[in-house]
Design a protein around this motif. Sequence first.
Motif, mmCIF file in Angstrom:
data_model
loop_
_atom_site.group_PDB
_atom_site.id
_atom_site.type_symbol
_atom_site.label_atom_id
_atom_site.label_comp_id
_atom_site.label_asym_id
_atom_site.label_seq_id
_atom_site.Cartn_x
_atom_site.Cartn_y
_atom_site.Cartn_z
ATOM 1 N N UNK A 161 0.869 -1.179 0.000
ATOM 2 C CA UNK A 161 0.000 0.000 0.000
ATOM 3 C C UNK A 161 0.903 1.225 0.000
ATOM 4 N N UNK A 162 0.686 2.131 -0.945
ATOM 5 C CA UNK A 162 1.525 3.311 -1.060
ATOM 6 C C UNK A 162 0.695 4.525 -1.453
ATOM 7 N N UNK A 163 1.216 5.700 -1.100
ATOM 8 C CA UNK A 163 0.598 6.972 -1.477
ATOM 9 C C UNK A 163 1.457 7.609 -2.578
ATOM 10 N N UNK A 164 0.772 8.080 -3.606
ATOM 11 C CA UNK A 164 1.488 8.695 -4.722
ATOM 12 C C UNK A 164 0.961 10.116 -4.909
ATOM 13 N N UNK A 165 1.884 11.022 -5.264
ATOM 14 C CA UNK A 165 1.514 12.404 -5.566
ATOM 15 C C UNK A 165 1.398 12.530 -7.083
ATOM 16 N N UNK A 166 0.163 12.707 -7.536
ATOM 17 C CA UNK A 166 -0.099 12.826 -8.970
ATOM 18 C C UNK A 166 0.003 14.305 -9.342
ATOM 19 N N UNK A 167 0.903 14.598 -10.270
ATOM 20 C CA UNK A 167 1.091 15.985 -10.704
ATOM 21 C C UNK A 167 -0.032 16.464 -11.607
ATOM 22 N N UNK A 168 0.034 17.737 -11.923
ATOM 23 C CA UNK A 168 -0.985 18.321 -12.806
ATOM 24 C C UNK A 168 -0.882 17.776 -14.224
ATOM 25 N N UNK A 169 0.256 17.105 -14.564
ATOM 26 C CA UNK A 169 0.397 16.503 -15.889
ATOM 27 C C UNK A 169 -0.017 15.045 -15.898
ATOM 28 N N UNK A 170 -0.449 14.476 -14.740
ATOM 29 C CA UNK A 170 -0.898 13.088 -14.691
ATOM 30 C C UNK A 170 0.197 12.102 -14.334
ATOM 31 N N UNK A 171 1.459 12.519 -14.185
ATOM 32 C CA UNK A 171 2.546 11.620 -13.833
ATOM 33 C C UNK A 171 2.736 11.613 -12.312
ATOM 34 N N UNK A 172 3.317 10.482 -11.827
ATOM 35 C CA UNK A 172 3.591 10.342 -10.395
ATOM 36 C C UNK A 172 4.880 11.087 -10.078
ATOM 37 N N UNK A 173 4.823 12.017 -9.145
ATOM 38 C CA UNK A 173 5.983 12.825 -8.795
ATOM 39 C C UNK A 173 6.662 12.340 -7.510
ATOM 40 N N UNK A 174 5.915 11.660 -6.613
ATOM 41 C CA UNK A 174 6.484 11.232 -5.330
ATOM 42 C C UNK A 174 5.724 9.995 -4.845
ATOM 43 N N UNK A 175 6.459 9.098 -4.156
ATOM 44 C CA UNK A 175 5.861 7.849 -3.646
ATOM 45 C C UNK A 175 6.211 7.722 -2.167
ATOM 46 N N UNK A 176 5.234 7.370 -1.331
ATOM 47 C CA UNK A 176 5.431 7.116 0.102
ATOM 48 C C UNK A 176 4.872 5.739 0.448
ATOM 49 N N UNK A 177 5.647 4.994 1.270
ATOM 50 C CA UNK A 177 5.212 3.643 1.662
ATOM 51 C C UNK A 177 4.262 3.720 2.858
ATOM 52 N N UNK A 178 3.107 3.097 2.723
ATOM 53 C CA UNK A 178 2.183 2.943 3.844
ATOM 54 C C UNK A 178 2.419 1.614 4.532
#
Length: 224
Positions: A161-178
């Motif tokens: 399970x992870x949290x991803x930061x979706x940028x305004x262009x639709x790409x993943x910019x950052x990933x955090x482990x839950x």
Amino acid sequence: MATYGDRYGAGPAFKPGSMTLALATTALPVLALALGLRISGVTETPTILNTYTVPPDQPPPPPDRIPPKAKAPQIEQIYVPPVPDLPPIPRVPTDVTPELPPLPPMGTEIGKAPDTGTVVTPVVVAKPVIVDAFVESRYQGLLQPPYPPEEQRAGNSGRVVLRVLVGSDGRVKQVEKVSAASDAFFAAAERQALGKWRFKPATKDGVPIEQWKTMSLRFVLNEQ
């Protein structure tokens, strides 16, 4: 001088009956004396009587005494007058805001009628419309990352399970482990999210914005 022979020989003739009577007369007192001495020397043995104390007769036990019956306590009757029924208390609503008279417009003197020519229209601020980010349908097949070789050889399965930061262009910019079953599973999911995942970006009133999104992946061998 007469001799013994002269006394008994020349005297009268000897009579046997007289001789027996004389001997009996002499012997009887002697015999009585001897018997008296023998009888007087006999010691009587005293008789010993054993005595014991006879206990007196025990008096019969007294009859069982029946305890007197306890008197029941007298309960004092207290008269309680009946309580009259009271009318129900009316409920006052607490969520009702009392209506206040409108305030006069600015610049109006107290006691003077306001100018009805000016109408104040309240400004209604609308809430922004936000649409969450979502995975585009053409990129659905790229969500599952390759199976980590070391976990595959060990026959391990797991969930990430992870949290991803979706940028305004639709790409993943950052990933955090839950959470993750192992570091190898998380590393595989992180590489896939940063390199392959594509989203329809979130919008605020139609304008693309960044947004955090939680994703879940499962690694199962029988699905490979």
